[in-house]
Every structure is written in C-alpha cells, then in structure tokens.
Design an enzyme around this catalytic site. Structure first.
Site, PDB file in Angstrom:
ATOM      1  N   GLU A  29       1.935   1.716  -3.415  1.00  6.60           N
ATOM      2  CA  GLU A  29       1.147   2.132  -4.221  1.00  6.60           C
ATOM      3  C   GLU A  29       0.813   3.595  -3.949  1.00  6.60           C
ATOM      4  O   GLU A  29       0.599   4.479  -5.048  1.00  6.60           O
ATOM      5  CB  GLU A  29      -0.230   1.373  -3.879  1.00  6.60           C
ATOM      6  CG  GLU A  29      -1.588   1.797  -4.865  1.00  6.60           C
ATOM      7  CD  GLU A  29      -2.893   1.058  -4.470  1.00  6.60           C
ATOM      8  OE1 GLU A  29      -2.763   0.064  -3.550  1.00  6.60           O
ATOM      9  OE2 GLU A  29      -3.689   1.395  -5.087  1.00  6.60           O
ATOM     10  N   SER A  32      -7.398   1.921  -2.126  1.00  6.43           N
ATOM     11  CA  SER A  32      -6.263   1.042  -2.284  1.00  6.43           C
ATOM     12  C   SER A  32      -6.504  -0.274  -2.968  1.00  6.43           C
ATOM     13  O   SER A  32      -7.484  -0.945  -2.514  1.00  6.43           O
ATOM     14  CB  SER A  32      -5.289   0.755  -1.394  1.00  6.43           C
ATOM     15  OG  SER A  32      -4.521  -0.288  -1.471  1.00  6.43           O
ATOM     16  N   GLU A  90       0.922  -1.126   0.103  1.00  4.75           N
ATOM     17  CA  GLU A  90       0.018   0.047  -0.146  1.00  4.75           C
ATOM     18  C   GLU A  90       0.821   1.214   0.040  1.00  4.75           C
ATOM     19  O   GLU A  90       0.718   2.336  -0.657  1.00  4.75           O
ATOM     20  CB  GLU A  90      -0.890   0.125   1.407  1.00  4.75           C
ATOM     21  CG  GLU A  90      -2.221   0.857   1.108  1.00  4.75           C
ATOM     22  CD  GLU A  90      -3.335   0.548   2.195  1.00  4.75           C
ATOM     23  OE1 GLU A  90      -4.037  -0.421   2.037  1.00  4.75           O
ATOM     24  OE2 GLU A  90      -3.240   1.256   3.242  1.00  4.75           O
ATOM     25  N   CYS A 106      -8.189  -1.945   4.247  1.00  9.61           N
ATOM     26  CA  CYS A 106      -8.030  -3.120   5.303  1.00  9.61           C
ATOM     27  C   CYS A 106      -9.415  -3.322   6.064  1.00  9.61           C
ATOM     28  O   CYS A 106      -9.559  -4.530   6.364  1.00  9.61           O
ATOM     29  CB  CYS A 106      -6.998  -2.738   6.332  1.00  9.61           C
ATOM     30  SG  CYS A 106      -5.594  -1.947   5.773  1.00  9.61           S
ATOM     31  N   LYS A 128     -14.975  -9.414   8.214  1.00 11.22           N
ATOM     32  CA  LYS A 128     -14.151 -10.472   7.636  1.00 11.22           C
ATOM     33  C   LYS A 128     -14.887 -11.798   7.023  1.00 11.22           C
ATOM     34  O   LYS A 128     -14.300 -12.336   6.263  1.00 11.22           O
ATOM     35  CB  LYS A 128     -12.967 -10.675   8.676  1.00 11.22           C
ATOM     36  CG  LYS A 128     -12.348  -9.263   8.982  1.00 11.22           C
ATOM     37  CD  LYS A 128     -11.127  -8.971   7.911  1.00 11.22           C
ATOM     38  CE  LYS A 128     -10.307  -7.996   8.319  1.00 11.22           C
ATOM     39  NZ  LYS A 128      -9.831  -7.245   6.980  1.00 11.22           N
ATOM     40  N   GLU A 149     -14.326 -12.962  -5.505  1.00 15.18           N
ATOM     41  CA  GLU A 149     -13.018 -13.140  -6.202  1.00 15.18           C
ATOM     42  C   GLU A 149     -11.864 -13.425  -5.386  1.00 15.18           C
ATOM     43  O   GLU A 149     -10.897 -13.151  -5.690  1.00 15.18           O
ATOM     44  CB  GLU A 149     -12.897 -11.428  -6.553  1.00 15.18           C
ATOM     45  CG  GLU A 149     -12.836 -10.389  -5.587  1.00 15.18           C
ATOM     46  CD  GLU A 149     -14.316  -9.963  -5.033  1.00 15.18           C
ATOM     47  OE1 GLU A 149     -15.320 -10.472  -5.442  1.00 15.18           O
ATOM     48  OE2 GLU A 149     -14.552  -8.895  -4.568  1.00 15.18           O
ATOM     49  N   CYS A 204     -10.228  -1.610  14.688  1.00 14.24           N
ATOM     50  CA  CYS A 204     -10.435  -3.072  14.843  1.00 14.24           C
ATOM     51  C   CYS A 204     -10.423  -3.545  16.246  1.00 14.24           C
ATOM     52  O   CYS A 204     -11.304  -4.515  16.626  1.00 14.24           O
ATOM     53  CB  CYS A 204      -9.283  -3.852  14.264  1.00 14.24           C
ATOM     54  SG  CYS A 204      -9.182  -3.570  12.347  1.00 14.24           S
ATOM     55  N   GLU A 255     -15.867 -10.931   3.701  1.00 13.93           N
ATOM     56  CA  GLU A 255     -15.041 -10.585   3.097  1.00 13.93           C
ATOM     57  C   GLU A 255     -14.387 -11.930   2.326  1.00 13.93           C
ATOM     58  O   GLU A 255     -14.053 -12.037   1.116  1.00 13.93           O
ATOM     59  CB  GLU A 255     -13.754  -9.650   3.573  1.00 13.93           C
ATOM     60  CG  GLU A 255     -12.762  -9.389   2.794  1.00 13.93           C
ATOM     61  CD  GLU A 255     -11.425  -8.600   3.451  1.00 13.93           C
ATOM     62  OE1 GLU A 255     -11.224  -9.176   4.647  1.00 13.93           O
ATOM     63  OE2 GLU A 255     -11.048  -7.812   2.866  1.00 13.93           O
TER      64      GLU A 255
END
Lengths: 596, 397
Positions: A286, A330, A283, A310, A369, A377, A526, A372
């Site tokens: 990036e 990102s 990241e 994240c 999560k 994908e 988190c 996710e």
C-alpha cells in the site's frame, strides 16, 4: 551537571542532585517511603499524602514526592508522628473505598490493599462513607470497567489520560465530598473520547479501572465439545506473560506460552506474528502504491504520510481528534483482525471445520483490541472475526486457575498453518518495530538487496524516545521500482498519543514532512500496552523491549516476505497483496467520531 | 447617656476608608523613590498579609523583585470567601484607587506589566464601577509613564480559589486546586512566572504606608502585629458592620465594645479560625503569631459573636458542612477528613458513637493539620478543636 545537595534522612547523610525530591533521595539510601498518587511516568500530584515525612524545623509534615531536597535538610521518615499520620490517611482512604477485597478484580494486585496490609489496618474506627455515596460502575465499554467505589482519587488515571495520551477522556469533576473522576457529562467510557488504550488501568493503583474480562466466556467456549477454539497470541504477550507469572521482567516465554495454551484446551494455538508479517506485505505494498501515485502519477489526492493502523487506540484517537487525517491511515486491518478474518475462512477451510463452530480468541497486550474486535465492520469472514480478546493478564489468570506450573513447562511450537512468524512480526511489539519490519521488506522488494544495516537491525527506529526519525535513501532500484531511485524515504515513529499529537501538529503546520509514520498508542509500543503486567515504568519497558529484539535475533526467518506460510497464503488463497480477496478480508475503513 | 460614656470604646482608626483623592501624587512620589527604598519602607512597616495567613508583605515583594524573569504578575486577591468576612467588598467599592495604587507600586518594584483583580464571582456587581475606576487609573499610569495594566478576572464561586495557588490555577483555566509548595508564587506563579498575590486590604494598607510612611503604620498595633485591620463584625451584636481597629486588642476589649452583654464565645477568623470561649477572652489577643499575653490569633478580619442562645454543636456542624463541600477534594486528609468530622459529630450527637469518639476526631484533626496540602485542610482543625475542647458537653448532649 546539576549541583549536589547534602541532607540527612533518618540520620544518614546523603548527597543528591538539587532537582531531586526527598522521595528520590530516600531511594538512594534504600529507604522506602510508601506512595499512592506518585508514579514515575507522571507529573507529581502530591495529593494522597501517604508519603508524608517529618522535616526538622517544619511544624507540618511534608509530602516527600513533591518536596525538593535542600541543603542541610534533616528528614525523618519513620517517626511516631509520621506513622500515626500515615495510618490515619490509609484509614481515611479505606472509608471512601468499597472494601470487598476478596471480590475485587485487583485482589492481590492492589496498592491500597498492600499498604493497608503493611500498616496492619485491622480495625475500622472511622465511619464507613460508602453507603452514602452514589457510586456507579460503568460496564458499558467493551474494554474498560470503571468502578468509582474503588477509586481513591489519586488522579493517576487523569494524569495518564492527559499527559501521556493527550486524550482527556477522564478528568476530575465536582469538589469536596462529591469530588470524583468522571467523563464528559458523566457518560459511559463507551460514549466519550476514550481510546480504550488501557493506560489508565496500568496506572491505577486499585480496582477502580480494570479491563473488561472475557475469561469466563473463553472457558465456556473451551468446555463446549462442538466448538473449535482457535487462539492467536500477539508478539508482546510472549515477553509479558512470564513477568505476570512471577518470572523476571523481560523473560521470553514463547514456547512455554504455547505449551500452556495447549494445556488450557485451545484446539489450535496460532500466532499473530503470522498476520503481522501479512500486514507488512499488505501495508508495504500500500505504501509503495501511494508513493507511486504521488511520484509518478502526480495524484494530488494521495494522502501522505501514510500512517500505520495496527494500534486500535491510535486509530480511535485519530477518528476522534484528527478526522481530517483518516485518509492517511493505512486501510490495513490490524494483525489481530487480519488473523480473525483468515481464521474463519482460510484456516477453517484448511482444517475442514465449519466456521460457524469456530470461536476465535486472541491474547493481546492491549485493551483497545477488545473494542476493535467489537467494531461492527469486523465481520468480513461472515462471522464475528475475533470473538473474545484477553489481555496478557487475563491469560495469566487462566493459567493460574488451571493449576499449570508455568515455569516448569517445556517449550512447544505453534500449530500450523498460521503459526509461523518471522522476526519482523515479533518486533511489532516494540515501538519502531512495524517500521523496521516494513523497511526490511520494502527495501528489498524495491532494490533486490537487504536493508543496509548490520544484521538487519535498523537501530535509529528503536528505543523509547517519543519521536524517532529515519531517512532511508533508495538507490539501485530494480526496474519495476525505478521511479523510487534516489528518493529519500522519510519516516517517523512515535509512541504514546501525546507524542502522536505533537507529531501530527508538526505535520499539519508543515514543519515536518514524512512519507510514512508509525504510531503506537502506548508508551514503548505494545510491550507497554494497557493489557500488560503492572507496575510499569521506562526501566521495565526497556527490559521488555530488549527481550523482543532478542527474540527477533534468535529466529531463523527475520523478514516478513520470507515467511513460508506467507508465501503459501498468497499462493493458495489471497493471490497477491492488495488483491480483491485481500481487500475484502484484510482491509477496512474508518469513521469520524465526536471530540468529547 | 452616662452609661454609654462609661463604656470603654476601642479606638476607631480611619485610614483605609478615608476618602483621599491624591493617588496620582502618592504614585508620583513613590515612583521617584528607588525600588529598594520602597521595599524597605514596606518591610519596616511590619505590614502582614491581611487575608489571614499573615505573610510579611514587604518580604513577598522583595522575593518577587529578586527574580531575573522578565515576565511577572501582580494579583489582587478579591476572592473574599471566608464565612463572616465582608470587608474587601467594601474596600473595593469605596476606595478602589488605593488598592490599584498598591498594585501599581508593587508592579513597579517587581517589574510586572500586568495585574489582575481576582474578583469573587458573587461580587460581579462591582465590575462596572471597577472598570470605570480602572479606566481612570490607567490614564494616571500613562501620565506617570508606568507600563502597567490591570484586568478583572471573575472567579466562579469556589472557596478554595482564595488560596493563592488555587487562585492561579483557576486563572490559568484549570481546576481551582492548590499547588505543591515550594515553589511559592513569588518564584513560580501565574503562567509559571513570579507573581505577587496580595489581599485587597493589604494593598490598601500599602497605600497608607506610602502616604504616611512606615512609622505611622508601625506606631499602631503591638509587637509583631502592626497597623490597623478592617474587621467584619457579625453575629449577636447590636452594631454589626465593618470597623477599622488597631491590632493587638484582646477579645475581651472587643466584646466589651461590640457585644450587648450576652456573649458566650467569639469566632475569630471565620470558619477556618478559632472559637474563643468567654473564659479566654482576656487572655486572647488579636494579632499575628507573636506571643503576647496568652494566645494570639491571626484573622482575615471576621469576628462572629455568639450569645448564650447559640448551640455550639450547630455552629460546628455548619462550619463542617461548609468545609465538606468547599474542600477542593484533591488531598486525602482534607477531602475525607472533613466528611469524617461532620459525620463523626453527628454520630456522637445521635449516640451512635461514644463521647470518646470526639477524642479520636481530635486526633484526626491533628493529622489534617500536619498533612493537608493547603491551608484549608490544615485549618479545619482550628474551629473543630477549639469548639470541641471548650464545648464538649454541647457536642454530646
């Protein structure tokens, strides 16, 4: 300072600020008034009526959570009248509530159950209303189960979803006896704007909203001798697990957690902190690439600010509510998914196990999560990258089931490789942590020097404030990054989606400009995630936050790029950040979703 | 003929519906007086809220006037939803200018530029005429130099939106759910600003007071129940309709006038009011709080007469079905309490619960009265206890 007001509660005089409620004044005197719809994080609803008290001179009882103190007020919290009414109210709630405590996911952690026990509701005089209700259980979401039969209509979830998260996936529908907490046209949570953040779960007093549990799937995998079960643990789990298992709030239990996971039978006990560090490398690169395109190439296409990716709750929020900002996210996968992709490629090769036989489990402070990991994908390894996601709470369940005396365990170390994390990886668990970790690395890459903060601690980005800002002036760059010389890197950090919404609106209006923003869906980051222990409030979040920073201070390596395993993974496998292989395994794309 | 003459008739008042075309004069006169003078006039008249709760109107205006806020609102509560009440519709169709005048005077005193008529959804048919009336009225205000505009806001059919704070929530685009009080709307109302919410009839009475002075109004009625009141008379009566009567009459006086001789009970104040059985007719006065001889009942104006053929169980069952559906559902005692009461009396009737279960339900209504968040939940106890206590046998057999 606010004016002070004098009143008496149960005959004891107390003086409090005039903006306080009776409930808060009683707390000063160590008098506990029971509550259900009240939550420190939320606006006052005053709808459960459990907290009613007697006010001398008022022929009605008043809700202590919703009634401001007044000079000369005389309050009684424990009269016969109050007790009888409270008991009635608890009984009434129970008649609408499917009483199957022993079969309930929240058995032992339910506020209604605790209150019923406190008031010794042993007989049920009123009529059970449940048989006439068409209660439904929504199990379609991979993250959240919504069981209307356990709901007491306190609306804590509704207020959470609207006030803290600005999502509004759940709201009140219908009236009278039909009144319920519902979604857009009563669809499943899986089919609406829900971000799966799980804040509704940590704010729910009963079992009406719970995480979808995968504990049994994980036990099955562990029991299968042909399966190699890998587990990764997120940064915030090590400061939440102890709390869930009865140790003090903010107790750091990293070594004990590793030890417990090994005893549970996981074959490889690894650390998400490793991929948190990897995220920084990818990241950070990036970001620098985007800055170069903007500053050197004058590329009008480059999307700034770049936003962290994240937090899967945040990612889904932007997919629903701000799709025009998708290019700003990102392209990095979250540390969990980077880990998953590497587990069944790099790690599998390293331990010489067929990825076909690997089950990859992650322990997360998060319910999003779970969603996710199920995104279609997320199969870049050729398999489902992460098979099962458990919350901190679910791991605690497994530890209890296994009969492990957690507090007596000795500390053990993570397995290797993918078991070393730096302090930078650890602080991913706190709001501001990703920013701090990124700055520790990026600044050093660009200038060749450490960030100019004492002991690497970038304090302006820390804390529980809704929006934090930091500007870092880049000076003395090394040659390759000379285009950044003199640039003031503008950063913002926010936590909780309502705050993110405010920040995005300010950016959209042009009131604010940033190069880089860190967004965490949950309050505090988190550490305050939807998979963390309940109850939660800011006092608790702060203790957890301090524990994370303490963990960072105590680690030998505190910068992502100095993590030897990170150096190793690039050398042996990924080549360099943003390499072809990195792109294939560690980066992803996003989709636009509906607004409802 | 002699029999009719012999029958005592209650004094019919003709103030509210009297057609008067002098609202410009009334307003001009009112605007020439000081705000303090008008507030005093309202306070002295003893006018109390005619929606049923009976809060002193002058005091309400005074509280809102005292606030330093720049933005304030006047709302006319025309969400007439109490079963058995149909007087506000009549007032708005026959003498809307009186209501609007009341709003304008209130606006001037408290300093509001904007007013709303919160009109019950079912009264949509009144909108065209009301808008015509508003056009004329705004012209008058322009002539008199008062910066005040009134708009109609159409409700969506929830009974609870007649409760002033739920009404405000509904106007703000939210679910119609009562707020926690304090703060009251006169301090923090519509959009968080001081707001006076007055019933249609209350505003119309204020016109009478401005025209004839507080004394004329005060001369009507008794003690703490001053003035006249528009009653919606329905049920077993040969002459149902709308009547303006002096406050302070006994239920006996009322029954003598409106019943055909067969009257078992009268429901005063609609489903949220009280049932008065024959044995109490003489001892019950229609008015506010102030204890006269026996019990005094406030009312929004609904008077339902039941003759001996009516089953009080059916009456109560009907009310409870209404409340079970019309509770907003947010607070426990009201939402669950109403369901328990309804299912409870049915269970007793079917013999599934013993007669003594009624006593338990009476205790529950006591809890509802003490703990419900708003007037709806608190007042379910009224009809329940007055019916169950007086017609217990009809509940059981």
């Amino acid at each position: 300072m606010a004016n002070m007001v004098n009143l008496t509660i149960n005959g004891i005089a107390v003086s409090v600020e005039e903006d306080k409620t009776i409930l808060e004044a009683a707390k000063h005197l160590h008098i506990k008034i029971p509550t259900l719809c009240y939550h420190k994080d939320l606006c006052v609803a005053g709808n459960c009526r459990v907290c009613v008290v007697e006010q001398v001179g008022n022929h009605k009882l008043v809700a202590s959570c919703a009634t401001p103190v007044a000079e000369g007020m005389e309050i009684n919290t424990n009269t016969l009248k109050v007790r009888n009414c409270r008991k009635h109210i608890i009984e009434l709630l129970l008649t609408e509530h499917r009483e199957e405590c022993t079969k309930c996911y929240r058995n032992g952690h339910c506020e209604l159950q605790a209150l019923a026990a406190e008031y010794q509701i042993t007989n049920q005089d009123f009529i059970d209303l449940v048989p006439d209700k068409n209660y439904t259980i929504d199990m379609l979401s991979p993250a959240i189960v919504k069981d209307d039969s356990k709901c007491i209509r306190c609306q804590r979830c509704v207020r959470t979803c609207a006030e803290i998260q600005s999502v509004g996936a759940i709201a009140v529908a219908h009236k009278g006896s039909e009144m319920k907490i519902s979604t857009f046209f009563d669809r499943s949570l899986d089919e609406v704007v829900c971000t799966n953040c799980g804040q509704c779960i940590v704010h729910c007093p009963t079992g009406a909203l719970t995480e979808k549990s995968y504990v049994e799937n994980v036990w099955d995998a562990i029991a299968d001798p042909d399966t190699h079960v890998i587990v990764q643990t997120a940064p915030a789990v090590r400061i939440g697990l102890g709390e869930e298992l009865g140790l003090g709030i903010g107790t750091r239990v990293t070594g004990k957690m590793v030890s417990a996971l090994k005893r549970l039978g996981f074959d490889s006990v690894l650390d998400t902190d490793f991929t948190a560090d990897l995220t920084i490398m990818e990241e950070g690169t990036e970001l620098l690439t985007r800055l170069k395109r903007a500053l050197v190439d004058d590329d009008p296409e480059v999307a700034l600010p770049m936003a962290t990716s994240c937090s899967p709750g945040w990612v889904k929020y932007i997919e629903h509510k701000y799709p025009e900002y998708l290019p700003n996210l990102s392209s990095c996968k979250s540390p969990q998914q980077m880990f998953g992709a590497l587990a069944k490629t790099y790690y599998a090769k390293n331990i010489e196990v067929d990825p076909e036989n690997i089950v990859s489990v992650s322990i997360m402070p998060c319910t999003a999560k779970k969603f996710e990991a199920n995104r279609p994908e997320m199969k870049d390894s050729g398999y489902k990258d992460v098979d099962f996601v458990l919350t901190t709470r679910e791991l605690a369940v497994m530890i209890r089931q296994a009969g492990i005396e957690f507090e007596k365990l000795n500390d053990e170390s993570f397995d290797s490789i993918m078991g070393i994390g730096s302090g930078a990886g650890v602080i991913f668990g706190a709001s501001g942590g990703v920013m701090e970790a990124a700055l520790r690395t990026a600044y050093e890459i660009v200038t060749g020097r450490e960030v100019p903060f004492d002991n690497l601690e970038i304090t302006p980005v820390r804390g529980l404030e809704g929006v934090k800002e930091a500007t870092v002036k880049i000076e003395g760059t090394i040659e390759a990054w000379s285009f950044l010389e003199g640039v003031e890197l503008k950063c913002a950090i926010t936590n909780g989606l309502e705050n993110a919404h405010q920040l995005l609106d300010a950016i959209r209006k042009g009131d604010k400009f940033y190069h880089f923003i860190e967004v965490m869906a949950c309050p505090g980051g988190c550490l305050g995630g939807g998979g963390q222990p309940f109850p939660v409030d800011n006092e608790i979040r702060l203790k957890r936050m301090n524990a994370l920073y303490e963990e960072d201070r105590n680690l030998p390596i505190r910068k992502a790029h100095e993590n030897p395993e990170i150096i190793q993974v690039y050398k042996e496998f990924l080549e360099e950040p943003l390499s072809h292989k990195s792109h294939k395994l560690l980066h992803t794309s996003y989709v636009k979703r509906e607004q409802y | 003929m002699t029999t009719t003459a012999a029958k005592k008739q209650l004094h019919r008042i003709d103030l509210i519906f009297k057609h008067e075309d002098d609202c410009k004069e009334i307003l001009r006169n009112a605007f020439s007086r000081s705000d303090q003078e008008i507030v005093n006039e309202m306070v002295n008249s003893g006018l109390k809220g005619r929606g049923g709760a009976g809060f002193p109107t002058g005091l309400k205006w005074k509280l809102a006037a005292e606030s330093d806020e720049k933005e304030k609102y006047v709302i006319c509560n025309a969400d007439e939803g109490e079963p058995g009440t149909f007087k506000d519709r009549e007032i708005l169709s026959r003498v809307p200018h009186k209501v609007l005048s009341g709003m304008a005077v209130c606006a001037k005193i408290i300093g509001a530029q904007k007013g709303y008529i919160y009109l019950r959804g079912e009264y949509k048919f009144l909108v065209p005429d009301l808008n015509k009336e508003l056009g004329k009225f705004h012209d008058i205000l322009d002539d008199l130099g008062l910066d005040f505009r009134v708009e109609i806001f159409l409700g969506s059919g929830a009974y609870i939106c007649g409760e002033e704070s739920a009404l405000i929530e509904s106007m703000e685009g939210k679910r119609g759910e009562p707020r926690n009080k304090p703060p009251f709307p006169s301090v923090r109302g519509f959009k968080g600003k001081p707001t006076v919410v007055n019933n249609v009839e209350t505003l119309a009475h204020s016109y009478t007071i401005l025209k004839f002075g507080a004394k004329k109004f005060r001369d009507l009625g008794v003690k703490d129940s001053r003035g006249s009141k528009v009653f919606s008379v329905s049920g077993d009566t040969p002459i149902p309709g709308i009547y303006e009567l002096e406050l302070g009459m006994t239920v006996q006086d009322f029954v003598d006038d409106f019943s055909d001789g067969d009257c078992k009970a009268v429901q005063v104040g609609g489903a949220s009011g009280f049932l008065v059985p024959r044995k109490r007719f003489g001892k019950t006065t229609i008015g506010y709080e102030g204890k006269l001889t026996g019990i005094s009942l406030p009312t929004g104006g609904s008077m339902m007469i039941f003759n001996s053929s009516r089953s009080m169980y059916n009456v109560l069952n009907n009310y409870l079905e209404f409340f079970e559906e019309e509770s907003c559902g947010q607070c426990t005692p009201c939402r669950v309490g109403c369901q328990q009461l309804l299912k409870g009396i049915r269970a007793v009737k079917r013999g599934e619960k013993p007669a003594s279960y009624l006593d338990q339900l009476l205790k529950l209504t006591e809890t509802m009265k003490l703990t419900a968040k708003c007037g709806l939940g608190q007042s379910v106890a009224n009809s329940f206890s007055s019916i169950v206590e007086n017609f217990r046998e009809e509940m059981i057999y």
